[in-house]
Design a protein around this motif. Structure first.
Motif, PDB file in Angstrom:
ATOM      1  N   VAL A  90      36.011  37.358   2.715  1.00 56.32           N
ATOM      2  CA  VAL A  90      35.702  38.518   1.876  1.00 56.32           C
ATOM      3  C   VAL A  90      35.533  39.781   2.726  1.00 56.32           C
ATOM      4  N   SER A  91      35.036  39.613   3.936  1.00 58.17           N
ATOM      5  CA  SER A  91      34.866  40.765   4.823  1.00 58.17           C
ATOM      6  C   SER A  91      36.196  41.461   5.079  1.00 58.17           C
ATOM      7  N   ASP A  92      37.291  40.680   5.181  1.00 62.00           N
ATOM      8  CA  ASP A  92      38.608  41.285   5.385  1.00 62.00           C
ATOM      9  C   ASP A  92      39.048  42.056   4.152  1.00 62.00           C
ATOM     10  N   VAL A  93      38.777  41.494   2.975  1.00 55.04           N
ATOM     11  CA  VAL A  93      39.129  42.186   1.728  1.00 55.04           C
ATOM     12  C   VAL A  93      38.369  43.501   1.624  1.00 55.04           C
ATOM     13  N   ILE A  94      37.078  43.472   1.931  1.00 53.01           N
ATOM     14  CA  ILE A  94      36.259  44.684   1.870  1.00 53.01           C
ATOM     15  C   ILE A  94      36.751  45.711   2.881  1.00 53.01           C
ATOM     16  N   ALA A  95      37.068  45.255   4.094  1.00 50.02           N
ATOM     17  CA  ALA A  95      37.509  46.180   5.137  1.00 50.02           C
ATOM     18  C   ALA A  95      38.797  46.886   4.739  1.00 50.02           C
ATOM     19  N   GLU A  96      39.715  46.162   4.102  1.00 50.41           N
ATOM     20  CA  GLU A  96      40.979  46.767   3.681  1.00 50.41           C
ATOM     21  C   GLU A  96      40.761  47.863   2.651  1.00 50.41           C
ATOM     22  N   ARG A  97      39.882  47.607   1.697  1.00 50.54           N
ATOM     23  CA  ARG A  97      39.711  48.549   0.584  1.00 50.54           C
ATOM     24  C   ARG A  97      38.684  49.631   0.882  1.00 50.54           C
ATOM     25  N   ALA A  98      37.708  49.337   1.738  1.00 54.40           N
ATOM     26  CA  ALA A  98      36.622  50.298   1.977  1.00 54.40           C
ATOM     27  C   ALA A  98      37.146  51.590   2.588  1.00 54.40           C
ATOM     28  N   GLY A  99      38.103  51.492   3.489  1.00 53.88           N
ATOM     29  CA  GLY A  99      38.652  52.697   4.098  1.00 53.88           C
ATOM     30  C   GLY A  99      39.318  53.604   3.076  1.00 53.88           C
ATOM     31  N   ASN A 100      40.040  53.003   2.134  1.00 53.14           N
ATOM     32  CA  ASN A 100      40.697  53.804   1.092  1.00 53.14           C
ATOM     33  C   ASN A 100      39.672  54.497   0.196  1.00 53.14           C
ATOM     34  N   THR A 101      38.636  53.743  -0.178  1.00 50.40           N
ATOM     35  CA  THR A 101      37.600  54.338  -1.014  1.00 50.40           C
ATOM     36  C   THR A 101      36.845  55.433  -0.270  1.00 50.40           C
ATOM     37  N   ALA A 102      36.544  55.185   1.014  1.00 51.80           N
ATOM     38  CA  ALA A 102      35.841  56.195   1.809  1.00 51.80           C
ATOM     39  C   ALA A 102      36.671  57.472   1.929  1.00 51.80           C
ATOM     40  N   LEU A 103      37.976  57.320   2.057  1.00 52.53           N
ATOM     41  CA  LEU A 103      38.852  58.493   2.129  1.00 52.53           C
ATOM     42  C   LEU A 103      38.814  59.274   0.822  1.00 52.53           C
ATOM     43  N   LEU A 104      38.949  58.571  -0.293  1.00 52.95           N
ATOM     44  CA  LEU A 104      38.947  59.235  -1.600  1.00 52.95           C
ATOM     45  C   LEU A 104      37.613  59.913  -1.868  1.00 52.95           C
ATOM     46  N   GLY A 105      36.524  59.164  -1.662  1.00 49.87           N
ATOM     47  CA  GLY A 105      35.203  59.736  -1.904  1.00 49.87           C
ATOM     48  C   GLY A 105      34.845  60.805  -0.904  1.00 49.87           C
ATOM     49  N   ALA A 139      38.347  56.280 -12.132  1.00 49.12           N
ATOM     50  CA  ALA A 139      39.379  57.016 -11.396  1.00 49.12           C
ATOM     51  C   ALA A 139      40.300  56.058 -10.638  1.00 49.12           C
ATOM     52  N   GLU A 140      39.727  55.075  -9.955  1.00 49.73           N
ATOM     53  CA  GLU A 140      40.563  54.162  -9.173  1.00 49.73           C
ATOM     54  C   GLU A 140      41.439  53.293 -10.053  1.00 49.73           C
ATOM     55  N   THR A 141      40.888  52.790 -11.149  1.00 50.22           N
ATOM     56  CA  THR A 141      41.689  51.928 -12.014  1.00 50.22           C
ATOM     57  C   THR A 141      42.708  52.734 -12.814  1.00 50.22           C
ATOM     58  N   MET A 142      42.344  53.952 -13.217  1.00 53.84           N
ATOM     59  CA  MET A 142      43.268  54.779 -13.989  1.00 53.84           C
ATOM     60  C   MET A 142      44.518  55.121 -13.185  1.00 53.84           C
ATOM     61  N   PHE A 143      44.331  55.436 -11.907  1.00 53.48           N
ATOM     62  CA  PHE A 143      45.456  55.861 -11.083  1.00 53.48           C
ATOM     63  C   PHE A 143      46.017  54.736 -10.218  1.00 53.48           C
ATOM     64  N   GLY A 144      45.492  53.516 -10.375  1.00 53.82           N
ATOM     65  CA  GLY A 144      46.003  52.400  -9.596  1.00 53.82           C
ATOM     66  C   GLY A 144      45.764  52.547  -8.112  1.00 53.82           C
ATOM     67  N   TYR A 145      44.656  53.179  -7.745  1.00 52.24           N
ATOM     68  CA  TYR A 145      44.360  53.428  -6.332  1.00 52.24           C
ATOM     69  C   TYR A 145      43.737  52.183  -5.716  1.00 52.24           C
ATOM     70  N   PRO A 146      44.219  51.743  -4.555  1.00 46.05           N
ATOM     71  CA  PRO A 146      43.732  50.485  -3.971  1.00 46.05           C
ATOM     72  C   PRO A 146      42.409  50.639  -3.226  1.00 46.05           C
ATOM     73  N   GLY A 147      41.332  50.819  -3.965  1.00 45.50           N
ATOM     74  CA  GLY A 147      40.016  50.973  -3.372  1.00 45.50           C
ATOM     75  C   GLY A 147      39.101  49.829  -3.765  1.00 45.50           C
ATOM     76  N   LEU A 148      37.820  49.982  -3.461  1.00 43.71           N
ATOM     77  CA  LEU A 148      36.853  48.930  -3.760  1.00 43.71           C
ATOM     78  C   LEU A 148      36.678  48.707  -5.248  1.00 43.71           C
ATOM     79  N   ALA A 149      36.731  49.797  -6.023  1.00 42.18           N
ATOM     80  CA  ALA A 149      36.520  49.653  -7.463  1.00 42.18           C
ATOM     81  C   ALA A 149      37.633  48.833  -8.097  1.00 42.18           C
ATOM     82  N   SER A 150      38.873  49.085  -7.713  1.00 42.76           N
ATOM     83  CA  SER A 150      39.972  48.300  -8.269  1.00 42.76           C
ATOM     84  C   SER A 150      39.893  46.846  -7.790  1.00 42.76           C
ATOM     85  N   ALA A 151      39.435  46.629  -6.556  1.00 45.13           N
ATOM     86  CA  ALA A 151      39.230  45.258  -6.077  1.00 45.13           C
ATOM     87  C   ALA A 151      38.164  44.548  -6.911  1.00 45.13           C
ATOM     88  N   LEU A 152      37.128  45.300  -7.316  1.00 51.70           N
ATOM     89  CA  LEU A 152      36.075  44.727  -8.148  1.00 51.70           C
ATOM     90  C   LEU A 152      36.620  44.309  -9.510  1.00 51.70           C
TER      91      LEU A 152
END
Length: 327
Positions: free
Chosen positions: A99-114, A269-282
């Motif tokens: 799970v740490s790998d999954v979080i690491a992949e998506r966390a950077g995208n979410t951090a960039l957006l936020g 926002a993430e699910t509406m635009f299909g953005y690969p962040g933590l929210a869409s992973a959730l």
């Protein structure tokens, strides 16, 4: 600053931080328990979600045993919690990856957006709030107040839909979907970030502009600012020396709370635009009953919120000692 205030502040700030950290740990524990309980109460589990409702019962039992879902819920929760304390969030039931790998992949995208939204939020909220407050009753103030009131009243998904219709469908200048091809990063196609960032920013900006405006108007009409004007102090110095130092510290905790919302990745926002962040992973993990991923994402989002709230409180104390020494 007097010696007494300095001593009181030095003693009050560590105590404030310690209390907030203890409370934050309690919040994280409560979040993990609530999320785990909610997933347990939901119909089905990862085995039935993966094999489908018409699958062979023996196959479901075998997969449940393979995933460890046949163990008591309390045991599974305590095992996950013990691992999470050491930084091990377990293995995804669906992808069978850490799970740490999954979080690491998506966390950077979410951090960039936020992060982009936060970088725009702070100067815009302060600038528009001060500008509007110092022109109270004029046309500029009415325009800003009307626009922010309108944005506050409109749900986030409506703002996102309108942005897609205008800029993606009608004008065709921005993509409607923030798709990131495999092997690429969001910054490789920065245009995909525009609509999600604006959607995230709109409601948060409106709230914070109104907050800053209210604080600046109150302080600007106070005795200290009025006395400075009567003594011939130029207006820009009155604002910088008397108004902002008193008006901004109360707004800092609110800024930080909104920053936590933005950095946590707004679900809509993430699910509406299909953005690969933590929210869409959730969302994906929730649909697949992937409990370890759901718990880890929820815990990371809660931790970010706790830390940013703590940062807001600390900044408020440092900039306005009276707020800290009275707590």
């Amino acid at each position: 600053m007097t010696a007494e205030v300095a001593v009181r502040r030095a003693g009050g700030l560590p105590r404030l931080v310690a209390l907030r950290l203890v409370a934050g740990l309690g919040v994280l524990l409560a979040v993990s328990a609530i999320v785990f309980t909610a997933t347990e109460l939901a119909p089905g589990d990862a085995a039935t979600a993966a094999l489908g409702p018409d699958s062979d019962p023996a196959s479901v039992v075998a997969m449940r045993t393979e995933l460890g879902l046949d163990r008591p819920a309390v045991v599974r929760y305590l095992d996950w919690l013990w691992g999470a304390v050491g930084g091990d969030f377990g293995v995804s039931y669906v992808s069978h990856r850490p799970v740490s790998d999954v979080i690491a992949e998506r966390a950077g995208n979410t951090a960039l957006l936020g992060g982009l939204a936060v970088v725009l939020l702070v100067p815009l909220a302060i600038g528009l709030g001060v500008w509007s407050a110092l022109r109270a009753g004029r046309a500029a103030d009415r325009i800003v107040s009307g626009a922010t009131l309108g944005l506050v009243s409109v749900p986030e998904f409506v703002i996102g839909t309108v942005l897609v219709v205008v800029f993606a469908v009608q004008l065709g200048v921005l993509p409607a979907v923030s798709f990131v091809p495999p092997g690429q990063q969001p910054l490789d196609s920065p245009e995909i970030l525009v609509l999600p960032v604006v959607t995230l920013l709109a409601v948060c900006l409106a709230h914070n502009v109104r907050l800053v405006r209210a604080g600046v108007r109150e302080v600007s009409a106070g005795d200290a600012a009025e006395n400075a004007r009567l003594n011939g102090v130029p207006e820009h110095r009155v604002v910088l020396r008397y108004v902002l130092p008193s008006a901004l510290p109360p707004a800092l905790p609110i800024f930080c709370r909104y920053a936590g919302f933005l950095l946590g990745g707004a679900l809509i926002a993430e699910t509406m635009f299909g953005y690969p962040g933590l929210a869409s992973a959730l969302v994906t993990a929730s649909a697949g009953r992937d409990v370890p991923v759901v718990q880890a994402v929820a815990l990371v989002a809660a931790a970010v919120t706790v830390l940013l709230n703590l940062l807001g409180d600390v900044l408020a104390v440092l900039l306005d000692p009276k707020r800290g020494v009275t707590r």
